[in-house]
Each structure stands twice: as structure tokens, then as C-alpha cells.
Design a protein around this motif. Structure first.
Motif, short mmCIF file in Angstrom:
data_model
loop_
_atom_site.label_atom_id
_atom_site.label_comp_id
_atom_site.label_asym_id
_atom_site.label_seq_id
_atom_site.Cartn_x
_atom_site.Cartn_y
_atom_site.Cartn_z
N SER A 135 -2.34 -5.25 2.37
CA SER A 135 -3.32 -3.55 2.86
C SER A 135 -4.27 -4.26 4.46
N GLN A 147 9.86 -3.06 -4.26
CA GLN A 147 9.60 -2.52 -2.90
C GLN A 147 10.93 -2.28 -2.27
N GLY A 150 9.72 3.05 -1.06
CA GLY A 150 9.51 3.36 -1.47
C GLY A 150 9.74 3.39 -3.25
N PHE A 152 10.35 1.13 -6.57
CA PHE A 152 10.50 0.25 -6.57
C PHE A 152 11.41 0.07 -8.02
N ILE A 173 3.48 -4.37 -7.90
CA ILE A 173 4.34 -3.07 -7.98
C ILE A 173 3.23 -2.23 -8.07
N ILE A 174 2.02 -2.55 -9.24
CA ILE A 174 0.56 -1.88 -9.24
C ILE A 174 -0.42 -1.86 -7.85
N ASN A 175 -0.12 -3.08 -7.11
CA ASN A 175 -1.25 -2.92 -6.48
C ASN A 175 -0.62 -2.79 -4.97
N ALA A 176 0.31 -2.53 -4.91
CA ALA A 176 1.57 -1.57 -3.67
C ALA A 176 1.13 -0.61 -4.06
N VAL A 177 1.19 0.05 -4.99
CA VAL A 177 0.85 2.17 -5.42
C VAL A 177 -0.17 2.05 -5.12
N ALA A 178 -1.47 0.92 -5.50
CA ALA A 178 -2.51 1.42 -5.20
C ALA A 178 -3.45 1.41 -4.43
N THR A 180 -0.42 2.58 -1.27
CA THR A 180 -0.62 3.37 -0.87
C THR A 180 -0.74 4.69 -1.42
N GLN A 181 -1.48 4.64 -2.84
CA GLN A 181 -1.80 6.29 -3.53
C GLN A 181 -0.44 7.11 -3.64
#
Length: 181
Positions: A135, A147, A150, A152, A173-178, A180-181
Motif C-alpha cells: 500500500s 486478487q 478487484g 477476490f 485478501i483482508i489486507n487488500a480490501v482494507a 483499497t477500502q
């Protein structure tokens, strides 16, 4: 002389004790109550007739039941209860090698699970570090395996994995979602 198929009164008493021991075992009265349990009857039969095969087998079965219960509790991560069952088995026959073997299996299982938990912890820390690095950089050259555009995707074998392995698989996945919001 006594005919072969007729039991002496002493043999009849021993057989009666063994029968009571079997009945108590079938009712799961292995060590309790104190005055009516399988171990008591089998031990009494052995006291009257040292080396009696049926009494020896009965005692071995009680040990086997307790060690099986201990293994089930250990697999459920209930290690204190597993140790209590092993203690019960020891109270029946301290010399039974099955107790030593089961204790060793339980200790190996605990060690393996501790190592898996430590590995999962290290993997989570690494994933968080990687997510932080991803990030902070302006562009990512490759999307993560989980991913693409966008979207997953979860591994097909996700629900066959241990809890720790599942966390390792979904943490990116959790980290990527967090991120990119």
C-alpha cells in the motif's frame, strides 16, 4: 476328584467377580463408584487368581478406554481433561505401555499445534508487512494471486485446511480490501 467342567467355589467366586467387572464396564462404571466398579472387580479377581487372563484383559480394556478418551480430548485441544484420563488409566495399571505411548502421542500433538500456531503467527506478520509495503508503493506490478481486477477468489480447498492455514490464505485478501477500502 472334581469333574473338569465343574468349578470349585473359589473359581465360581472369581468368575462372578469377572462377570460383575464386565457388567460395570458396560455401564461405564470404570473406577466409580468406589464399591461397584469394573477395576475393583477385575483387581479382586486377579488377587484371588493371579494371572487370570479374563481379569487381565478387563484391566487392559479399562486402560484402553481411558487412553482413547484422552486422545479424543487432546484432539479437541482439551489437554487438562486428556491428562486426567491418562491419570485414571495410570491408577488402573501403571505398567501398561499404552499409557506411555498415548502420553507421547498427546505431547507430539501439542508440540505440532504450537509449531503450527507459531508458523501461522509468523505468516500473518509477514502478510501484514507485505500489505504495508504494497500500500505504500505507488504501483503494484502484479496483482496478488487472490486478487485480479478487484475480484477476490478463495482457494477451492479452503475448508479442508486448519484454522491457522485458512487465516494465512485469507489474510492477504483482508489486507487488500482494507487498503483499497
Amino acid at each position: 476328584s472334581v469333574p473338569q467342567n465343574v468349578l470349585t467355589p473359589a473359581q465360581q467366586l472369581t468368575q462372578s467377580l469377572i462377570k460383575k467387572g464386565r457388567q460395570a464396564m458396560l455401564a461405564d462404571r470404570l473406577l466409580t463408584p468406589a464399591e461397584d466398579n469394573a477395576n475393583l472387580y477385575f483387581q479382586a479377581a486377579l488377587g484371588r487368581d493371579p494371572g487370570n487372563f479374563e481379569a487381565t484383559q478387563g484391566i487392559a480394556q479399562i486402560v484402553e478406554i481411558y487412553t482413547d478418551w484422552a486422545w479424543q480430548k487432546a484432539q479437541a485441544r482439551q489437554y487438562r481433561q486428556a491428562e486426567k484420563y491418562l491419570d485414571s488409566a495410570r491408577s488402573v495399571n501403571t505398567q501398561d505401555p499404552l499409557i506411555v505411548e498415548m502420553n507421547s502421542r498427546i505431547q507430539d500433538l501439542k508440540l505440532k499445534r504450537q509449531q503450527q500456531a507459531e508458523q501461522a503467527k509468523q505468516n500473518r506478520a509477514k502478510a501484514q508487512q507485505n500489505a504495508g509495503n504494497a500500500s505504500s508503493s505507488e504501483s503494484q506490478t502484479e496483482p496478488s494471486a487472490a486478487q485480479q481486477d478487484g475480484v477476490f477468489t478463495l482457494p477451492k480447498d479452503l475448508f479442508t485446511l486448519s484454522e491457522e492455514e485458512i487465516v494465512v490464505k485469507i489474510q492477504p485478501i483482508i489486507n487488500a480490501v482494507a487498503a483499497t477500502q
